[in-house]
Write a protein that holds these residues in place. Structure first.
Motif, PDB file in Angstrom:
ATOM      1  N   ASP A  97     -20.499  -0.463   3.283  1.00  0.00           N
ATOM      2  CA  ASP A  97     -21.128   0.855   3.171  1.00  0.00           C
ATOM      3  C   ASP A  97     -20.360   1.811   2.274  1.00  0.00           C
ATOM      4  N   ALA A  98     -19.046   1.700   2.256  1.00  0.00           N
ATOM      5  CA  ALA A  98     -18.234   2.636   1.486  1.00  0.00           C
ATOM      6  C   ALA A  98     -16.956   1.941   1.051  1.00  0.00           C
ATOM      7  N   ALA A  99     -16.311   2.542   0.038  1.00  0.00           N
ATOM      8  CA  ALA A  99     -15.109   1.904  -0.505  1.00  0.00           C
ATOM      9  C   ALA A  99     -14.025   2.931  -0.756  1.00  0.00           C
ATOM     10  N   VAL A 100     -12.789   2.496  -0.580  1.00  0.00           N
ATOM     11  CA  VAL A 100     -11.642   3.338  -0.879  1.00  0.00           C
ATOM     12  C   VAL A 100     -10.699   2.549  -1.782  1.00  0.00           C
ATOM     13  N   HIS A 101     -10.252   3.184  -2.854  1.00  0.00           N
ATOM     14  CA  HIS A 101      -9.334   2.564  -3.800  1.00  0.00           C
ATOM     15  C   HIS A 101      -8.093   3.444  -3.884  1.00  0.00           C
ATOM     16  N   VAL A 102      -6.968   2.917  -3.424  1.00  0.00           N
ATOM     17  CA  VAL A 102      -5.724   3.668  -3.576  1.00  0.00           C
ATOM     18  C   VAL A 102      -5.154   3.289  -4.938  1.00  0.00           C
ATOM     19  N   LEU A 103      -5.112   4.268  -5.825  1.00  0.00           N
ATOM     20  CA  LEU A 103      -4.752   4.040  -7.227  1.00  0.00           C
ATOM     21  C   LEU A 103      -3.605   4.983  -7.565  1.00  0.00           C
ATOM     22  N   ASP A 104      -2.449   4.403  -7.843  1.00  0.00           N
ATOM     23  CA  ASP A 104      -1.290   5.246  -8.130  1.00  0.00           C
ATOM     24  C   ASP A 104      -0.256   4.389  -8.860  1.00  0.00           C
ATOM     25  N   ASP A 105       0.178   4.864 -10.028  1.00  0.00           N
ATOM     26  CA  ASP A 105       1.159   4.090 -10.794  1.00  0.00           C
ATOM     27  C   ASP A 105       2.395   3.765  -9.964  1.00  0.00           C
ATOM     28  N   ALA A 106       2.741   4.670  -9.073  1.00  0.00           N
ATOM     29  CA  ALA A 106       3.960   4.472  -8.281  1.00  0.00           C
ATOM     30  C   ALA A 106       3.829   3.322  -7.281  1.00  0.00           C
ATOM     31  N   ALA A 107       2.586   2.893  -7.038  1.00  0.00           N
ATOM     32  CA  ALA A 107       2.395   1.761  -6.113  1.00  0.00           C
ATOM     33  C   ALA A 107       2.503   0.422  -6.835  1.00  0.00           C
ATOM     34  N   ALA A 108       2.491   0.458  -8.173  1.00  0.00           N
ATOM     35  CA  ALA A 108       2.554  -0.795  -8.933  1.00  0.00           C
ATOM     36  C   ALA A 108       3.867  -1.508  -8.661  1.00  0.00           C
ATOM     37  N   GLY A 109       3.806  -2.811  -8.541  1.00  0.00           N
ATOM     38  CA  GLY A 109       5.018  -3.583  -8.305  1.00  0.00           C
ATOM     39  C   GLY A 109       5.438  -3.638  -6.853  1.00  0.00           C
ATOM     40  N   SER A 110       4.595  -3.128  -5.958  1.00  0.00           N
ATOM     41  CA  SER A 110       4.913  -3.216  -4.530  1.00  0.00           C
ATOM     42  C   SER A 110       4.969  -4.674  -4.097  1.00  0.00           C
ATOM     43  N   ASP A 111       5.909  -5.011  -3.232  1.00  0.00           N
ATOM     44  CA  ASP A 111       5.852  -6.321  -2.595  1.00  0.00           C
ATOM     45  C   ASP A 111       4.925  -6.212  -1.384  1.00  0.00           C
ATOM     46  N   ALA A 112       4.752  -7.320  -0.673  1.00  0.00           N
ATOM     47  CA  ALA A 112       3.790  -7.334   0.434  1.00  0.00           C
ATOM     48  C   ALA A 112       4.088  -6.228   1.442  1.00  0.00           C
ATOM     49  N   LEU A 113       5.388  -5.954   1.632  1.00  0.00           N
ATOM     50  CA  LEU A 113       5.734  -4.954   2.645  1.00  0.00           C
ATOM     51  C   LEU A 113       5.430  -3.552   2.153  1.00  0.00           C
ATOM     52  N   GLY A 114       5.625  -3.305   0.859  1.00  0.00           N
ATOM     53  CA  GLY A 114       5.262  -2.013   0.295  1.00  0.00           C
ATOM     54  C   GLY A 114       3.757  -1.815   0.357  1.00  0.00           C
ATOM     55  N   THR A 115       3.014  -2.866  -0.017  1.00  0.00           N
ATOM     56  CA  THR A 115       1.557  -2.781   0.035  1.00  0.00           C
ATOM     57  C   THR A 115       1.082  -2.517   1.461  1.00  0.00           C
ATOM     58  N   ALA A 116       1.740  -3.144   2.419  1.00  0.00           N
ATOM     59  CA  ALA A 116       1.366  -2.935   3.822  1.00  0.00           C
ATOM     60  C   ALA A 116       1.551  -1.474   4.213  1.00  0.00           C
ATOM     61  N   ALA A 117       2.622  -0.873   3.734  1.00  0.00           N
ATOM     62  CA  ALA A 117       2.881   0.530   4.071  1.00  0.00           C
ATOM     63  C   ALA A 117       1.792   1.430   3.494  1.00  0.00           C
ATOM     64  N   VAL A 118       1.365   1.129   2.262  1.00  0.00           N
ATOM     65  CA  VAL A 118       0.323   1.941   1.626  1.00  0.00           C
ATOM     66  C   VAL A 118      -1.016   1.741   2.337  1.00  0.00           C
ATOM     67  N   LEU A 119      -1.352   0.481   2.597  1.00  0.00           N
ATOM     68  CA  LEU A 119      -2.621   0.206   3.283  1.00  0.00           C
ATOM     69  C   LEU A 119      -2.640   0.875   4.663  1.00  0.00           C
ATOM     70  N   ALA A 120      -1.501   0.838   5.344  1.00  0.00           N
ATOM     71  CA  ALA A 120      -1.422   1.451   6.674  1.00  0.00           C
ATOM     72  C   ALA A 120      -1.706   2.946   6.584  1.00  0.00           C
ATOM     73  N   ALA A 121      -1.119   3.582   5.573  1.00  0.00           N
ATOM     74  CA  ALA A 121      -1.338   5.026   5.406  1.00  0.00           C
ATOM     75  C   ALA A 121      -2.807   5.300   5.109  1.00  0.00           C
ATOM     76  N   ALA A 122      -3.414   4.410   4.300  1.00  0.00           N
ATOM     77  CA  ALA A 122      -4.825   4.610   3.957  1.00  0.00           C
ATOM     78  C   ALA A 122      -5.713   4.417   5.188  1.00  0.00           C
ATOM     79  N   VAL A 123      -5.382   3.443   6.027  1.00  0.00           N
ATOM     80  CA  VAL A 123      -6.184   3.233   7.239  1.00  0.00           C
ATOM     81  C   VAL A 123      -6.035   4.441   8.178  1.00  0.00           C
ATOM     82  N   ARG A 124      -4.826   4.970   8.253  1.00  0.00           N
ATOM     83  CA  ARG A 124      -4.611   6.160   9.087  1.00  0.00           C
ATOM     84  C   ARG A 124      -5.424   7.334   8.553  1.00  0.00           C
TER      85      ARG A 124
END
Ligand SMILES: Cc1cc2nc3c(=O)[nH]c(=O)nc-3n(C[C@H](O)[C@H](O)[C@H](O)COP(=O)(O)OP(=O)(O)OC[C@H]3O[C@@H](n4cnc5c(N)ncnc54)[C@H](O)[C@@H]3O)c2cc1C
Ligand SMILES: Nc1ncnc2c1ncn2[C@@H]1O[C@H](COP(=O)(O)O)[C@@H](O)[C@H]1O
Lengths: 326, 264
Positions: free
Chosen positions: B79-106
């Motif tokens: 139904d809807a989409a969210v794209h977290v787009l930020d140069d500072a997120a580039a190069g995240s490892d799985a744990l960094g990505t998890a932190a960003v996704l967690a913040a987005a889900v919150r």
């Protein structure tokens, strides 16, 4: 490296036998410990009479046993215990066999402790005090070296990456019990049922030195695949086509969404070599392919390829091997 | 039910994938796609909503092109989409990505509670499989990984999965909200049809920065990575390869070769 111990997660079967790749990891751990002790983490009941001699022969000084009333099949519970042992020992490196369960556990430990994680390494070294991992990526087509920059390194290592060797003078490992302080959050998943897979009588697929794989080309008849596997003392694997057809259990599936293997010898029969399949086997030591289609992509990565019918080539090879073995 | 599905934009595994000197997959445009295994995650969420009612939001963290991944999710029926787009997120490892996704889900939960987070079993680029459990840990949600079967009981507010591990199969259950990762065995993902593709054009894609979801840029991306690639090289081709066409004795020759190579 520091004088803190190198920890190894001691995966074991329900009956308490150590999973074969754990011995490989203990051997690897000794090369990394540089004089510091190699210590193990054991979740659950420990049959000291059976387990300690094997661990002592690997030079393990201490076995940290996790004790709790919570279910140690749950990754959150094991993670609680591992965090506790890391804290108690001050260890900065923990090795675990590459498996989905261990990746779940280590992901949690990493979030809780700030540790760095590398999965599916096929080599680990210590360079200038830093843990450096080696692994093959992109379906076995590239190799990388990767340093862990966080203070604590958690590494899952693929089976068959090192040859296990016992120490010259076996030790008597001490046992340190840790009553795990299981958080309320870790108890929220309920293990309703767990059914251990029946023993196939063949080596464990994930860690076997030899794996013979059957694909669609078997048309459901795995007899020649099994026969050759048995002559070679190997395990039997399959492509997803074969498991989807119900010719063999899903647990036999090799590939990106199945088991990842890197045996010394992989033999694929009636397997086309689709990229999804290659992702789970391309790091194998030697690759043999038997396929009736000379254009099958698996021949691009085969050390020994036979363009032929698996129903004649496999039985002939098995018969010749039996003859040579006398 | 409100379900968030995490989808990853990855290089097409059928393409010639390359690594750059920093160890990151080279994305030279055009050959990226929705991680195939995340199609199973979207399908699982759509099936649940068809059964129990509710809404599916697809969520990705990634570069510009990653919007293609959430668009594919919308075309399938989300139904809807969210794209977290930020140069500072580039190069995240799985744990960094998890932190960003967690913040987005919150961030999404603040608007309206999320009952279930669904992910794929692995990204077909790195195959780390670390993300799902790391995300659950960040969100303090019970995790039910590698579901080959999935059922939600909305009345009881529980979710139950069956999973097949190397040595055992398990049934796990937890109270909602929870996180589930699904395998490719759980379903057959639908293809977007013409109607779905047209409808997706009108669906919202919200683009958020790290600041929007409340993540400190220094903790993620290359800056926050806990691992560093030192070297990446193509694997040398295998040498001394032999290809024989069976003329009656190939099995015997194979056996001799194995013995000669000391493989038996
Ligand atoms: C998301 C996703 C994940 C997947 N994950 C996996 C995975 O983990 N593992 C996996 O294996 N697949 C996986 N697949 C499926 C994969 O893409 C291929 O479809 C599959 O690997 C092909 O299996 P196969 O080689 O048995 O069959 P085919 O590709 O049909 O090849 C059969 C081969 O047998 C040969 N043959 C036929 N008869 C004979 C004979 N008598 N003697 C010798 N050769 C013969 C043919 O020439 C042919 O090359 C996945 C697919 C998707 C979409
Ligand atoms: N950048 C990302 N954005 C959204 N979801 C992701 C991202 N990376 C990983 N995931 C999810 O986590 C799963 C496992 O990925 P991985 O841990 O990278 O193997 C994928 O199948 C996705 O569902």
């Amino acid at each position: 490296m520091t004088a803190t111990p190198v920890l190894v997660l001691l995966d074991h079967a329900a009956d308490g036998t150590l999973r074969p790749p754990v011995r490989e990891l203990l051997t690897l751990a000794r090369t990394l410990a540089d004089g510091a002790p190699v210590e193990g983490v054991w979740a659950g009941t420990l049959d000291t009479a059976a387990a300690l001699p094997v661990l002592g022969a690997q030079g393990v000084t201490t076995v940290h046993r996790l004790v709790t009333d919570a279910d140690l099949h749950l990754s959150a519970v094991v993670a609680d215990g591992v965090v506790q042992v890391l804290g108690a020992t001050g260890a900065t490196l923990l090795l675990a066999v590459s498996s989905f369960e261990n990746k779940e556990t280590l992901a949690r430990v990493a979030v809780r402790t700030g540790a760095g994680v590398v999965t599916d390494a096929d080599g680990v070294t210590v360079e200038d005090g830093r843990v450096v991992t080696h692994k093959t990526v992109l379906a076995g087509t590239w190799t990388t070296r990767c340093a862990v920059t966080a203070p604590v390194a958690l590494v899952t290592v693929k089976a068959n990456s090192v040859a296990a060797e016992d120490v010259a003078a076996p030790l008597q490992p001490a046992i340190a019990e840790h009553a795990v302080d299981v958080s309320e959050a870790s108890r929220r998943v309920r293990l309703v049922e767990r059914i251990e897979r029946a023993d196939s009588g063949r080596p464990d697929l994930g860690s076997a030195h030899v794996v013979v794989v059957g694909g669609r080309g078997t048309e459901g008849d795995f007899t020649p695949v099994e026969e050759l596997a048995d002559v070679l003392g190997g395990a039997v694997g399959a492509t997803r086509v074969a498991t989807d057809e119900g010719w063999i259990g899903h647990d036999a599936q090799i590939g990106q969404t199945g088991v990842t293997i890197s045996p010394r010898l992989y033999i694929g029969a009636g397997v086309s070599g689709a990229v999804h399949h290659r992702g789970g086997m391309q790091a194998s030591g030697t690759i043999v392919a038997v396929n009736s289609d000379p254009d099958a992509p698996i021949f691009e990565i085969a050390d020994f390829g036979v363009v032929g019918d698996l129903f004649t080539v496999l039985p002939q090879a098995a018969a010749e091997l039996r003859r040579l073995q006398g | 039910m409100r379900i968030v599905v995490c989808v990853k934009f990855v290089p097409d595994i059928q393409s010639d994938r390359q690594l750059g000197p920093d160890g990151r997959v080279v994305r030279d445009g055009g050959d990226g796609t929705l991680n195939e295994l995340d199609e199973n995650a979207v399908e699982a969420a759509l099936t649940l909503v068809e059964e129990h009612g509710g809404e599916v939001v697809v969520l990705t963290v990634g570069p510009d092109d990653a919007v293609d991944a959430v668009r594919k999710g919308l075309q399938m029926g989300a139904d809807a989409a969210v794209h977290v787009l930020d140069d500072a997120a580039a190069g995240s490892d799985a744990l960094g990505t998890a932190a960003v996704l967690a913040a987005a889900v919150r961030h999404l939960s603040a608007a309206s509670p999320v009952d279930l987070v669904v992910t794929g079993m692995a990204g077909l680029d790195g195959l780390t499989s670390l993300l799902p459990t790391a995300l659950a840990e960040h969100l303090d949600l019970p995790a039910l990984p590698l579901a080959a079967e999935l059922a939600v009981d909305p009345g009881a507010g529980t979710v139950t999965v069956t999973r097949n591990l190397d040595h055992a199969s398990e049934v796990l259950s937890a109270t909602l909200p929870a996180l589930v990762s699904v395998t490719d065995q759980i379903n057959e993902p639908r293809y977007p049809n013409f109607k779905g593709i047209m409808a997706a054009r009108k669906k919202p894609v919200e683009t958020l920065t790290l600041a929007d979801v409340g993540v400190d840029p220094a903790t993620v991306g290359l800056a926050g990575a806990r691992t560093q690639v030192l070297e990446a090289a193509p694997r040398p081709p295998r040498e001394d390869r032999v290809l024989v066409t069976d003329t009656g004795d190939a099995g015997t020759r194979l056996a001799a070769w194995l013995v000669d190579r000391r493989l038996v």
